[in-house]
Structures are given as C-alpha cells and as structure tokens.
Design an enzyme around this catalytic site. Sequence first.
Site, PDB file in Angstrom:
ATOM      1  N   SER A 195      65.720  38.676  34.980  1.00  0.00           N
ATOM      2  CA  SER A 195      65.693  39.577  33.815  1.00  0.00           C
ATOM      3  C   SER A 195      65.996  40.991  34.282  1.00  0.00           C
ATOM      4  O   SER A 195      65.905  41.288  35.488  1.00  0.00           O
ATOM      5  CB  SER A 195      64.288  39.533  33.196  1.00  0.00           C
ATOM      6  N   TYR A 254      55.157  39.372  31.987  1.00  0.00           N
ATOM      7  CA  TYR A 254      56.582  39.013  32.036  1.00  0.00           C
ATOM      8  C   TYR A 254      57.253  39.769  33.183  1.00  0.00           C
ATOM      9  O   TYR A 254      58.006  39.187  33.972  1.00  0.00           O
ATOM     10  CB  TYR A 254      57.238  39.346  30.691  1.00  0.00           C
TER      11      TYR A 254
HETATM   12  P1  NAP Z   1      64.190  31.309  23.883  1.00  0.00           P
HETATM   13  O1  NAP Z   1      65.298  31.212  22.905  1.00  0.00           O
HETATM   14  O2  NAP Z   1      62.832  31.713  23.420  1.00  0.00           O
HETATM   15  O3  NAP Z   1      64.114  29.934  24.694  1.00  0.00           O
HETATM   16  C1  NAP Z   1      63.112  29.706  25.650  1.00  0.00           C
HETATM   17  C2  NAP Z   1      63.279  28.306  26.199  1.00  0.00           C
HETATM   18  O4  NAP Z   1      62.230  28.063  27.146  1.00  0.00           O
HETATM   19  C3  NAP Z   1      63.163  27.243  25.132  1.00  0.00           C
HETATM   20  O5  NAP Z   1      64.066  26.220  25.388  1.00  0.00           O
HETATM   21  C4  NAP Z   1      61.752  26.759  25.306  1.00  0.00           C
HETATM   22  O6  NAP Z   1      61.536  25.427  24.885  1.00  0.00           O
HETATM   23  C5  NAP Z   1      61.582  26.854  26.801  1.00  0.00           C
HETATM   24  N1  NAP Z   1      60.157  26.863  27.109  1.00  0.00           N
HETATM   25  C6  NAP Z   1      59.275  27.861  26.838  1.00  0.00           C
HETATM   26  N2  NAP Z   1      58.047  27.481  27.193  1.00  0.00           N
HETATM   27  C7  NAP Z   1      58.151  26.222  27.692  1.00  0.00           C
HETATM   28  C8  NAP Z   1      57.223  25.308  28.212  1.00  0.00           C
HETATM   29  N3  NAP Z   1      55.912  25.586  28.275  1.00  0.00           N
HETATM   30  N4  NAP Z   1      57.663  24.118  28.632  1.00  0.00           N
HETATM   31  C9  NAP Z   1      58.967  23.796  28.548  1.00  0.00           C
HETATM   32  N5  NAP Z   1      59.920  24.629  28.077  1.00  0.00           N
HETATM   33  C10 NAP Z   1      59.499  25.830  27.633  1.00  0.00           C
HETATM   34  O7  NAP Z   1      64.522  32.376  25.011  1.00  0.00           O
HETATM   35  P2  NAP Z   1      65.869  32.789  25.758  1.00  0.00           P
HETATM   36  O8  NAP Z   1      66.165  34.178  25.392  1.00  0.00           O
HETATM   37  O9  NAP Z   1      66.930  31.755  25.623  1.00  0.00           O
HETATM   38  O10 NAP Z   1      65.321  32.837  27.257  1.00  0.00           O
HETATM   39  C11 NAP Z   1      65.737  31.962  28.262  1.00  0.00           C
HETATM   40  C12 NAP Z   1      65.440  32.610  29.608  1.00  0.00           C
HETATM   41  O11 NAP Z   1      66.156  33.842  29.712  1.00  0.00           O
HETATM   42  C13 NAP Z   1      63.963  32.975  29.807  1.00  0.00           C
HETATM   43  O12 NAP Z   1      63.597  32.760  31.151  1.00  0.00           O
HETATM   44  C14 NAP Z   1      63.929  34.460  29.490  1.00  0.00           C
HETATM   45  O13 NAP Z   1      62.879  35.113  30.115  1.00  0.00           O
HETATM   46  C15 NAP Z   1      65.263  34.881  30.065  1.00  0.00           C
HETATM   47  N6  NAP Z   1      65.771  36.155  29.562  1.00  0.00           N
HETATM   48  C16 NAP Z   1      66.093  36.314  28.254  1.00  0.00           C
HETATM   49  C17 NAP Z   1      66.578  37.544  27.828  1.00  0.00           C
HETATM   50  C18 NAP Z   1      66.973  37.803  26.412  1.00  0.00           C
HETATM   51  O14 NAP Z   1      67.344  38.959  26.119  1.00  0.00           O
HETATM   52  N7  NAP Z   1      66.944  36.845  25.521  1.00  0.00           N
HETATM   53  C19 NAP Z   1      66.724  38.597  28.739  1.00  0.00           C
HETATM   54  C20 NAP Z   1      66.361  38.389  30.053  1.00  0.00           C
HETATM   55  C21 NAP Z   1      65.904  37.164  30.473  1.00  0.00           C
HETATM   56  P3  NAP Z   1      60.602  25.146  23.588  1.00  0.00           P
HETATM   57  O15 NAP Z   1      61.435  25.524  22.416  1.00  0.00           O
HETATM   58  O16 NAP Z   1      60.306  23.707  23.684  1.00  0.00           O
HETATM   59  O17 NAP Z   1      59.395  26.030  23.751  1.00  0.00           O
END
Ligand code: NAP
Length: 252
Positions: free
Chosen positions: A144, A157
Amino acid sequence: MSNAFKLEGKVAVVTGANKGIGQAIAVALAGAGADVVSVSRSAPDETEAAITALGRRFHHVACDLGARPDADAVIGEAEAAFGAIDILVNNAGIIRRTPATEFSEKDWDDVLDVNLRATFFLCQAAARRFLASGNGGKIINIASLLSFQGGITVPSYTASKHAVAGVTRALANEWASQGINVNAIAPGYIATDNTQALRDNEVRNREILGRIPAGRWGNADDIAQAAVFLASPAANYVHGTILPVDGGWLAR
Ligand code: NAP
C-alpha cells in the site's frame, strides 16, 4: 505482448479474488494463460465466470484468512486441485478506520491477522513447495502507499502494510538465489469497496484527487497488469521490490 509475459501452463493462487483488486488480478493472470485458485470467504462466482470464459481452469478454496487458518492446508488444496502451483498473490486485506486513542485491540488483531499473518504463512507454505520442486515460483504481496506513509486514523492497517513491505524484502533475501521472486505492489488510491468511505467523504475525496498527478482514482485493472508482469518470466531478475502503481502519488 511478448512471450516473456505469458503464463501458459502456470497455476496462480490469488487471495481475495472475488472482487476488487484481487478479482482484476485473477482475471488478468488468466488472460495471460494461468489457471487460477481463489482463496476467500465469499463465493467468487463472477470471477469464476470470467476465468472459465477465457478457457482457463478455476478452483475456489473457501477460507476465512482472519481466523488463523492452516496455510499449509490452503496451499495444499490448491496444489491438489491443479497438480502444482507456480504463483501466489497475497491480495486479501481489510482496513479499520478509527482515531488511535479509541482504537480497539480487536481492530488491531483483525487487520494484522488478515493483512500480515495470513500473508506470511501463505508465503511460507508456497515457498516450501517451490523449493521442494526446484522450479522456483513467484510471490506477489499487495502492499500500500501506507507501506511508505502513515495514513490517517488507520494505525493497524499502516502497521500491517509497513510489515508486508518488510516481509517481502526479508523473504526475497532468503529465497532469491533459489528461483523464487518475492515482490510487492503498492497500489495508490484505487476505486474499490476498500476505499468507498474515502470517496463518500467529499472533502477527503477532493484532497486525494488534488494530490494524484494522474488526476484520477486508479482502477483495479491498473494494478492487475503490474501483477502479470511480476508473475511472469519478464520479472525473473526482480526481487524484493515494492512497486508503486499510484498515478504518481509517491513522486509528488
Ligand atoms: P476489497 O474490494 O475490500 O476486497 C478485499 C478482498 O479481501 C475481498 O476479496 C475479501 O473477500 C478479501 N478478504 C478480506 N478479509 C478476508 C478474510 N478474512 N478471509 C478471506 N478473504 C478476505 O479491497 P481491495 O481494494 O480490492 O483491496 C485488495 C488489497 O489491496 C488489500 O490488501 C488492500 O489493502 C490493498 N490496497 C487497496 C487499495 C485501494 O485503494 N483500494 C490501496 C492500497 C492497497 P470477502 O469479500 O470474502 O471478504
């Protein structure tokens, strides 16, 4: 795309592939030729449909990564489904937003368990197999901007993502000489459920947009192609890097 970016015959495990960045990564890896194993709590029906439509195989391992699962069993199930694995993408992640003075132990532990603990032990379980096979492998952790910066009201986080960057480098140092590439991608501000609260907040949304040189929020596909690169032979000499894909945020 040159052959160096092809993933035909490879098997990729992607955590959190049911939506958001993980879904885009899973579909992009399949587009480059890989079969995909998804690991998440929710059913990844949409992802499965997209990947099988590309003619690739898909298997889902239902797992709550926040419940301290047996990482070896998770990777073992993936291996049993498709014979062997070649690529691991630790994407699943959660965030809790609360001022530090009110931050609970639960919000600390929940975030660290999914973002860091599960990431490390899945790396370990995959690497044991890569080392035993002698074929090496690719590991991509999703870091991140908060692997580099402090963020606002998201202390667990930030701690988890700084640690993901550190663990990525530590594991790269241990395994690089044995054909395992461990790298991370640091997404900028990407429009997914994870950042919905920020986009719903008019002031924060304006502040964020005003600081992104590219002038827009990123989308999940912006991250997916970077993952294809790091998963492919094109990245064979890339080790321990934390690759920002952030519209220029960190350059500013
Ligand atoms: P998201 O749409 O909220 O998706 C999160 C994913 O993680 C979902 O598939 C969710 O599955 C899974 N997950 C969460 N808790 C879980 C658990 N206990 N067991 C199994 N799976 C779990 O978020 P995203 O933005 O795509 O984020 C993906 C990654 O990118 C994360 O590591 C996040 O920190 C990182 N990131 C995102 C951003 C951003 O701007 N969006 C920026 C920097 C880094 P469920 O639906 O089953 O919970």
